[in-house]
Design a protein around this motif. Structure first.
Motif, PDB file in Angstrom:
ATOM      1  N   ASP A  48      26.325  23.522  68.989  1.00 15.05           N
ATOM      2  CA  ASP A  48      25.141  23.039  69.697  1.00 15.05           C
ATOM      3  C   ASP A  48      24.430  21.944  68.895  1.00 15.05           C
ATOM      4  OD1 ASP A  48      23.236  23.814  72.057  1.00 15.05           O
ATOM      5  OD2 ASP A  48      21.944  23.588  70.292  1.00 15.05           O
ATOM      6  N   LEU A  49      24.067  20.850  69.554  1.00 13.54           N
ATOM      7  CA  LEU A  49      23.397  19.742  68.875  1.00 13.54           C
ATOM      8  C   LEU A  49      21.984  20.083  68.423  1.00 13.54           C
ATOM      9  CD1 LEU A  49      24.469  16.667  71.032  1.00 13.54           C
ATOM     10  CD2 LEU A  49      25.048  17.116  68.650  1.00 13.54           C
ATOM     11  N   ILE A  50      21.257  20.859  69.206  1.00 13.18           N
ATOM     12  CA  ILE A  50      19.855  21.161  68.909  1.00 13.18           C
ATOM     13  C   ILE A  50      19.730  22.158  67.761  1.00 13.18           C
ATOM     14  CG2 ILE A  50      17.674  22.017  69.853  1.00 13.18           C
ATOM     15  CD1 ILE A  50      18.674  19.370  71.102  1.00 13.18           C
ATOM     16  N   ALA A  51      20.484  23.261  67.823  1.00 14.75           N
ATOM     17  CA  ALA A  51      20.372  24.315  66.815  1.00 14.75           C
ATOM     18  C   ALA A  51      21.014  23.913  65.493  1.00 14.75           C
ATOM     19  CB  ALA A  51      21.000  25.611  67.321  1.00 14.75           C
ATOM     20  N   GLY A  52      21.957  22.970  65.536  1.00 18.38           N
ATOM     21  CA  GLY A  52      22.621  22.534  64.314  1.00 18.38           C
ATOM     22  C   GLY A  52      23.514  23.611  63.748  1.00 18.38           C
ATOM     23  N   GLY A  53      24.031  23.363  62.596  1.00 17.19           N
ATOM     24  CA  GLY A  53      24.891  24.333  61.929  1.00 17.19           C
ATOM     25  C   GLY A  53      26.358  24.131  62.238  1.00 17.19           C
ATOM     26  N   VAL A  54      27.178  24.321  61.221  1.00 19.11           N
ATOM     27  CA  VAL A  54      28.623  24.284  61.391  1.00 19.11           C
ATOM     28  C   VAL A  54      29.047  25.657  61.879  1.00 19.11           C
ATOM     29  CG1 VAL A  54      30.835  24.000  60.220  1.00 19.11           C
ATOM     30  CG2 VAL A  54      28.895  22.543  59.611  1.00 19.11           C
ATOM     31  N   MET A  55      29.822  25.699  62.962  1.00 19.24           N
ATOM     32  CA  MET A  55      30.236  26.956  63.570  1.00 19.24           C
ATOM     33  C   MET A  55      31.718  27.199  63.282  1.00 19.24           C
ATOM     34  SD  MET A  55      27.308  27.581  64.904  1.00 19.24           S
ATOM     35  CE  MET A  55      27.638  29.062  65.817  1.00 19.24           C
ATOM     36  N   LEU A  74      33.744  23.942  63.859  1.00 17.09           N
ATOM     37  CA  LEU A  74      33.111  23.021  64.811  1.00 17.09           C
ATOM     38  C   LEU A  74      31.814  22.488  64.221  1.00 17.09           C
ATOM     39  CD1 LEU A  74      33.515  25.245  67.989  1.00 17.09           C
ATOM     40  CD2 LEU A  74      34.958  23.329  67.309  1.00 17.09           C
ATOM     41  N   SER A  75      31.652  21.174  64.223  1.00 20.22           N
ATOM     42  CA  SER A  75      30.439  20.537  63.722  1.00 20.22           C
ATOM     43  C   SER A  75      29.637  19.972  64.880  1.00 20.22           C
ATOM     44  CB  SER A  75      30.792  19.404  62.761  1.00 20.22           C
ATOM     45  OG  SER A  75      31.457  19.901  61.633  1.00 20.22           O
ATOM     46  N   PRO A  76      28.294  20.020  64.796  1.00 22.80           N
ATOM     47  CA  PRO A  76      27.467  19.448  65.852  1.00 22.80           C
ATOM     48  C   PRO A  76      27.779  17.959  66.037  1.00 22.80           C
ATOM     49  CG  PRO A  76      26.133  20.766  64.372  1.00 22.80           C
ATOM     50  CD  PRO A  76      27.493  20.646  63.745  1.00 22.80           C
ATOM     51  N   GLY A  77      27.881  17.527  67.275  1.00 22.17           N
ATOM     52  CA  GLY A  77      28.137  16.133  67.580  1.00 22.17           C
ATOM     53  C   GLY A  77      29.603  15.798  67.788  1.00 22.17           C
ATOM     54  N   ASN A  78      30.488  16.672  67.344  1.00 25.15           N
ATOM     55  CA  ASN A  78      31.917  16.440  67.577  1.00 25.15           C
ATOM     56  C   ASN A  78      32.265  16.818  69.006  1.00 25.15           C
ATOM     57  OD1 ASN A  78      32.178  15.617  64.967  1.00 25.15           O
ATOM     58  ND2 ASN A  78      33.343  17.386  64.272  1.00 25.15           N
ATOM     59  N   ALA A  79      33.353  16.273  69.509  1.00 21.48           N
ATOM     60  CA  ALA A  79      33.799  16.573  70.865  1.00 21.48           C
ATOM     61  C   ALA A  79      34.142  18.060  70.996  1.00 21.48           C
ATOM     62  CB  ALA A  79      35.028  15.737  71.204  1.00 21.48           C
ATOM     63  N   PRO A  80      33.923  18.640  72.167  1.00 19.02           N
ATOM     64  CA  PRO A  80      34.321  20.037  72.386  1.00 19.02           C
ATOM     65  C   PRO A  80      35.828  20.198  72.216  1.00 19.02           C
ATOM     66  CG  PRO A  80      32.953  19.257  74.188  1.00 19.02           C
ATOM     67  CD  PRO A  80      33.304  18.062  73.350  1.00 19.02           C
ATOM     68  N   ASP A  94      30.741  32.472  64.028  1.00 15.89           N
ATOM     69  CA  ASP A  94      29.837  32.585  62.886  1.00 15.89           C
ATOM     70  C   ASP A  94      29.262  31.202  62.617  1.00 15.89           C
ATOM     71  OD1 ASP A  94      28.417  33.588  60.766  1.00 15.89           O
ATOM     72  OD2 ASP A  94      30.149  34.277  59.635  1.00 15.89           O
ATOM     73  N   SER A  95      28.234  31.142  61.783  1.00 13.97           N
ATOM     74  CA  SER A  95      27.565  29.882  61.491  1.00 13.97           C
ATOM     75  C   SER A  95      27.240  29.804  60.007  1.00 13.97           C
ATOM     76  CB  SER A  95      26.268  29.793  62.302  1.00 13.97           C
ATOM     77  OG  SER A  95      25.542  28.623  61.966  1.00 13.97           O
ATOM     78  N   ASN A  96      27.092  28.584  59.503  1.00 14.35           N
ATOM     79  CA  ASN A  96      26.700  28.430  58.108  1.00 14.35           C
ATOM     80  C   ASN A  96      25.186  28.429  57.939  1.00 14.35           C
ATOM     81  OD1 ASN A  96      26.186  25.860  59.152  1.00 14.35           O
ATOM     82  ND2 ASN A  96      26.790  24.835  57.264  1.00 14.35           N
ATOM     83  N   ILE A  97      24.437  28.550  59.057  1.00 17.25           N
ATOM     84  CA  ILE A  97      22.977  28.657  58.992  1.00 17.25           C
ATOM     85  C   ILE A  97      22.509  29.795  59.894  1.00 17.25           C
ATOM     86  CG2 ILE A  97      22.632  26.191  58.506  1.00 17.25           C
ATOM     87  CD1 ILE A  97      21.671  25.949  61.476  1.00 17.25           C
ATOM     88  N   ASN A  98      21.366  30.376  59.594  1.00 17.69           N
ATOM     89  CA  ASN A  98      20.751  31.344  60.496  1.00 17.69           C
ATOM     90  C   ASN A  98      20.333  30.627  61.772  1.00 17.69           C
ATOM     91  OD1 ASN A  98      21.007  33.360  58.563  1.00 17.69           O
ATOM     92  ND2 ASN A  98      18.950  33.057  57.755  1.00 17.69           N
ATOM     93  N   GLY A 100      22.390  29.437  64.098  1.00 19.03           N
ATOM     94  CA  GLY A 100      23.394  28.508  64.603  1.00 19.03           C
ATOM     95  C   GLY A 100      23.822  28.902  66.009  1.00 19.03           C
ATOM     96  N   LYS A 101      24.119  27.917  66.834  1.00 15.05           N
ATOM     97  CA  LYS A 101      24.425  28.204  68.238  1.00 15.05           C
ATOM     98  C   LYS A 101      25.723  27.530  68.663  1.00 15.05           C
ATOM     99  CE  LYS A 101      20.942  28.498  70.984  1.00 15.05           C
ATOM    100  NZ  LYS A 101      19.795  28.198  71.868  1.00 15.05           N
ATOM    101  N   LEU A 102      26.546  28.274  69.411  1.00 16.38           N
ATOM    102  CA  LEU A 102      27.780  27.762  69.983  1.00 16.38           C
ATOM    103  C   LEU A 102      27.593  27.629  71.490  1.00 16.38           C
ATOM    104  CD1 LEU A 102      30.989  27.381  69.401  1.00 16.38           C
ATOM    105  CD2 LEU A 102      31.140  29.575  70.542  1.00 16.38           C
ATOM    106  N   SER A 103      27.990  26.489  72.039  1.00 18.14           N
ATOM    107  CA  SER A 103      27.986  26.294  73.489  1.00 18.14           C
ATOM    108  C   SER A 103      29.413  26.435  73.982  1.00 18.14           C
ATOM    109  CB  SER A 103      27.465  24.903  73.837  1.00 18.14           C
ATOM    110  OG  SER A 103      26.126  24.768  73.419  1.00 18.14           O
ATOM    111  N   TYR A 104      29.575  27.047  75.164  1.00 20.69           N
ATOM    112  CA  TYR A 104      30.920  27.223  75.713  1.00 20.69           C
ATOM    113  C   TYR A 104      30.904  27.075  77.231  1.00 20.69           C
ATOM    114  CZ  TYR A 104      29.396  31.969  76.939  1.00 20.69           C
ATOM    115  OH  TYR A 104      28.708  33.048  77.457  1.00 20.69           O
ATOM    116  N   ALA A 105      32.068  26.762  77.768  1.00 20.35           N
ATOM    117  CA  ALA A 105      32.287  26.735  79.221  1.00 20.35           C
ATOM    118  C   ALA A 105      33.716  27.204  79.443  1.00 20.35           C
ATOM    119  CB  ALA A 105      32.073  25.347  79.778  1.00 20.35           C
TER     120      ALA A 105
END
Length: 108
Positions: A48-55, A74-80, A94-98, A100-105
């Motif tokens: 997720d771009l807003i929450a940030g964090g490497v997932m 997965l890094s924020p800003g990279n293509a899905p 999981d995330s490297n920050i508290n 952190g958010k993953l978006s999915y479809a």
């Protein structure tokens, strides 16, 4: 309709697309996308771009904290990315920050 570039999904065959997010409250703690078996044909994933964090995405043993990372990173800003899996409940994140958010479809 033709296939989408690079992922081999014929958009004309999609019956349903469902989107959502998963938040990792505490870094280093894997979170299951869903505990309910959810039959799918594939899923697109992005940090997720807003929450940030490497997932990181993988099995329940995946680690995204500073101690190490394994799984799909997965890094924020990279293509899905697209995973042609058949059950959404197989994936953990999981995330490297508290927070952190993953978006999915996913599609069925």
């Amino acid at each position: 309709m033709s296939d989408s570039p690079g992922i081999g999904v014929n958009l004309a065959t999609l019956s349903t697309v469902v989107s959502g997010t998963v938040t990792v409250t505490t870094t280093g703690t894997t979170v299951q996308l869903t505990s309910t078996p959810t039959p799918i044909k594939g899923v697109w994933l992005s940090a997720d771009l807003i929450a940030g964090g490497v997932m990181t995405v993988g099995d329940s043993g995946g680690v995204g904290s500073v101690s190490g990372m394994k799984g799909i990173i997965l890094s924020p800003g990279n293509a899905p990315i697209y995973l042609p899996i058949y059950d959404l409940s197989f994936l953990w994140v999981d995330s490297n920050i508290n927070g952190g958010k993953l978006s999915y479809a996913y599609h069925t």
